[in-house]
Design a protein around this motif. Structure first.
Motif, PDB file in Angstrom:
ATOM      1  N   THR A 145       4.000 -69.047 -99.323  1.00  0.00           N
ATOM      2  CA  THR A 145       3.841 -67.798 -98.589  1.00  0.00           C
ATOM      3  C   THR A 145       4.349 -66.663 -99.472  1.00  0.00           C
ATOM      4  N   ASN A 146       4.415 -65.451 -98.900  1.00  0.00           N
ATOM      5  CA  ASN A 146       5.032 -64.348 -99.644  1.00  0.00           C
ATOM      6  C   ASN A 146       6.450 -64.074 -99.156  1.00  0.00           C
ATOM      7  N   LEU A 147       7.081 -65.069 -98.510  1.00  0.00           N
ATOM      8  CA  LEU A 147       8.491 -64.969 -98.131  1.00  0.00           C
ATOM      9  C   LEU A 147       9.345 -65.386 -99.321  1.00  0.00           C
ATOM     10  N   PHE A 148      10.545 -64.792 -99.440  1.00  0.00           N
ATOM     11  CA  PHE A 148      11.347 -65.050-100.631  1.00  0.00           C
ATOM     12  C   PHE A 148      12.821 -64.845-100.327  1.00  0.00           C
ATOM     13  N   ALA A 149      13.646 -65.752-100.828  1.00  0.00           N
ATOM     14  CA  ALA A 149      15.100 -65.589-100.814  1.00  0.00           C
ATOM     15  C   ALA A 149      15.623 -66.065-102.162  1.00  0.00           C
ATOM     16  N   LYS A 150      16.770 -65.545-102.568  1.00  0.00           N
ATOM     17  CA  LYS A 150      17.296 -65.855-103.906  1.00  0.00           C
ATOM     18  C   LYS A 150      18.789 -66.107-103.828  1.00  0.00           C
ATOM     19  N   ILE A 151      19.227 -67.184-104.486  1.00  0.00           N
ATOM     20  CA  ILE A 151      20.640 -67.471-104.668  1.00  0.00           C
ATOM     21  C   ILE A 151      20.871 -67.615-106.162  1.00  0.00           C
ATOM     22  N   ASN A 152      21.601 -66.661-106.732  1.00  0.00           N
ATOM     23  CA  ASN A 152      21.825 -66.636-108.179  1.00  0.00           C
ATOM     24  C   ASN A 152      20.489 -66.654-108.913  1.00  0.00           C
ATOM     25  N   LYS A 153      20.210 -67.666-109.699  1.00  0.00           N
ATOM     26  CA  LYS A 153      18.981 -67.707-110.492  1.00  0.00           C
ATOM     27  C   LYS A 153      17.942 -68.671-109.932  1.00  0.00           C
ATOM     28  N   ILE A 154      18.091 -68.996-108.653  1.00  0.00           N
ATOM     29  CA  ILE A 154      17.157 -69.913-107.991  1.00  0.00           C
ATOM     30  C   ILE A 154      16.438 -69.165-106.874  1.00  0.00           C
ATOM     31  N   GLY A 155      15.110 -69.299-106.824  1.00  0.00           N
ATOM     32  CA  GLY A 155      14.317 -68.682-105.775  1.00  0.00           C
ATOM     33  C   GLY A 155      13.843 -69.719-104.769  1.00  0.00           C
ATOM     34  N   PHE A 156      13.721 -69.298-103.500  1.00  0.00           N
ATOM     35  CA  PHE A 156      13.301 -70.184-102.422  1.00  0.00           C
ATOM     36  C   PHE A 156      12.088 -69.546-101.738  1.00  0.00           C
ATOM     37  N   ILE A 157      10.951 -70.235-101.807  1.00  0.00           N
ATOM     38  CA  ILE A 157       9.688 -69.692-101.321  1.00  0.00           C
ATOM     39  C   ILE A 157       9.040 -70.717-100.405  1.00  0.00           C
ATOM     40  N   PRO A 158       8.979 -70.458 -99.097  1.00  0.00           N
ATOM     41  CA  PRO A 158       8.380 -71.430 -98.173  1.00  0.00           C
ATOM     42  C   PRO A 158       6.917 -71.703 -98.495  1.00  0.00           C
ATOM     43  N   CYS A 159       6.465 -72.918 -98.174  1.00  0.00           N
ATOM     44  CA  CYS A 159       5.064 -73.290 -98.317  1.00  0.00           C
ATOM     45  C   CYS A 159       4.258 -72.686 -97.172  1.00  0.00           C
ATOM     46  N   ILE A 160       2.983 -72.430 -97.413  1.00  0.00           N
ATOM     47  CA  ILE A 160       2.146 -71.797 -96.398  1.00  0.00           C
ATOM     48  C   ILE A 160       1.494 -72.809 -95.463  1.00  0.00           C
ATOM     49  N   SER A 161       1.334 -74.051 -95.878  1.00  0.00           N
ATOM     50  CA  SER A 161       0.603 -75.021 -95.058  1.00  0.00           C
ATOM     51  C   SER A 161       1.416 -76.266 -94.744  1.00  0.00           C
ATOM     52  N   GLY A 193       7.590 -77.235 -96.101  1.00  0.00           N
ATOM     53  CA  GLY A 193       8.377 -77.312 -97.315  1.00  0.00           C
ATOM     54  C   GLY A 193       8.857 -75.965 -97.826  1.00  0.00           C
ATOM     55  N   ILE A 194       9.822 -76.017 -98.757  1.00  0.00           N
ATOM     56  CA  ILE A 194      10.331 -74.835 -99.457  1.00  0.00           C
ATOM     57  C   ILE A 194      10.255 -75.107-100.954  1.00  0.00           C
ATOM     58  N   ASN A 195       9.536 -74.235-101.680  1.00  0.00           N
ATOM     59  CA  ASN A 195       9.490 -74.334-103.137  1.00  0.00           C
ATOM     60  C   ASN A 195      10.814 -73.846-103.711  1.00  0.00           C
ATOM     61  N   VAL A 196      11.457 -74.672-104.511  1.00  0.00           N
ATOM     62  CA  VAL A 196      12.710 -74.307-105.168  1.00  0.00           C
ATOM     63  C   VAL A 196      12.377 -74.016-106.637  1.00  0.00           C
ATOM     64  N   VAL A 197      12.568 -72.754-107.039  1.00  0.00           N
ATOM     65  CA  VAL A 197      12.072 -72.280-108.329  1.00  0.00           C
ATOM     66  C   VAL A 197      13.227 -71.820-109.206  1.00  0.00           C
ATOM     67  N   ASP A 198      13.250 -72.278-110.442  1.00  0.00           N
ATOM     68  CA  ASP A 198      14.193 -71.786-111.446  1.00  0.00           C
ATOM     69  C   ASP A 198      13.644 -70.470-111.984  1.00  0.00           C
TER      70      ASP A 198
END
Length: 323
Positions: free
Chosen positions: A201-217, A220-225
């Motif tokens: 989705t276009n939702l986004f949260a960030k903790i330090n250098k890690i991004g958290f982006i929920p899946c659209i379908s 799940g949550i994408n955990v991104v470096d």
């Protein structure tokens, strides 16, 4: 285990405001409701294309609310600049000064052909906007014009309904069914890398250098470096059977997510608190909310020493954290 308990006090001033101004247009709340806590600790809310300031007294028996005349029609989203000025936008961008329970229009930025999804401020005080017309625009304040002027337009691709956010002084993330990383330098924007074949989705949260982006379908949550610009893994939540509707980072660096559970005909919203530690997510709390409506916004704030969550979930709901 800590949980959130709905505040039962009726807060009559708030309730009268809600019944008079919001409930008659409740469908707009599902479409356009947004909420944010401003730097002066007041709340700013958009319901059905109109703007409201809510003075954040946070006394359980007193909730002072003032409706202000709408600056423009069909507002969609908003953000706040480093100087505390407010940016609200639809097809145009409006920069406003927040006074004592008032909003005054300072500048109107014209140029995008379709709705604006995000506006962010660069370190050099220039603004970058992302629009459904599939362009970025860079805006500079020019004293001779007494306004912001577009100094560059960059085609961003075929995606839209985007969210952009700086992750470094000269680099921002672009989320719109894909994840891209762009460099902002010398009044230009250059694509640096892409995470392909990702469900987001276009939702986004960030903790330090890690991004958290929920899946659209999925749930799940994408955990991104964000440094290495790669997908680490997809965290699957328990019980949530549909899209994650909202995600925020709490002051304690935990995450709050809200989604639906159950079948469509008998669905309920569920709130979960997640802890991120050693690059792993652990679910530490889960509870049902008394709502079947889509959650369009959530913030964390405080009243004295209590942690309060405010949700737009069919109506405004207030929850206090208890042990």
């Amino acid at each position: 285990m800590e949980k959130y308990q709905k505040l039962k006090n009726s807060m009559p001033i708030y309730q009268n405001f809600f019944n008079a101004n919001i409930r008659p247009n409740w469908i707009g709340l599902l479409k356009d409701g947004r909420i944010s806590c401003l730097t002066n600790n007041n709340l700013f809310i958009i319901f059905n294309g109109s703007n409201f300031i809510i003075e954040n007294k946070f006394a359980l028996t007193e909730y002072i609310i003032e409706k202000k005349n709408s600056l423009v029609n069909n507002l969609e989203k908003f953000s706040q600049l480093n100087n505390s000025n407010l940016v609200v936008f639809n097809n145009s961008i409006y920069i406003c000064k927040i006074g004592n329970n008032s909003i005054n229009l300072l500048y109107k930025l014209l140029g995008h052909k379709e709705g604006v999804d995000s506006v962010i401020e660069a370190k050099n005080k220039k603004l970058i906007s992302s629009s459904r017309d599939k362009t970025f625009k860079i805006w500079e304040f020019q004293k001779s014009k007494k306004n912001y002027v577009c100094i560059n337009t960059i085609v961003q691709g075929k995606d839209y309904h985007s969210h952009i956010e700086f992750i470094k002084d000269d680099e921002f993330i672009f989320i719109s069914y894909v994840i891209r990383f762009y460099e902002y330098k010398n009044q230009n924007i250059t694509k640096k890398s892409v995470i392909d074949k990702v469900d987001c989705t276009n939702l986004f949260a960030k903790i330090n250098k890690i991004g958290f982006i929920p899946c659209i379908s999925s749930n799940g949550i994408n955990v991104v470096d964000l440094d290495k610009k790669k997908l680490l893994y997809i965290f699957k939540t328990k019980d949530i059977m549909a899209d994650i509707q909202s995600i925020i980072k709490l002051n304690n660096n935990n995450l709050i997510i809200i989604g639906f559970q159950g079948k469509f005909t008998d669905k309920k919203s569920v709130l979960k608190e997640l802890e991120f530690k050693n690059n792993k997510i652990e679910e530490i709390m889960s509870q049902e909310l008394d709502s079947t409506y889509w959650c369009k916004g959530i913030i964390e704030t405080k009243r004295e020493n209590e942690v309060i969550l405010i949700l737009i979930c069919g109506e405004m709901k207030f929850y206090v954290k208890i042990k």
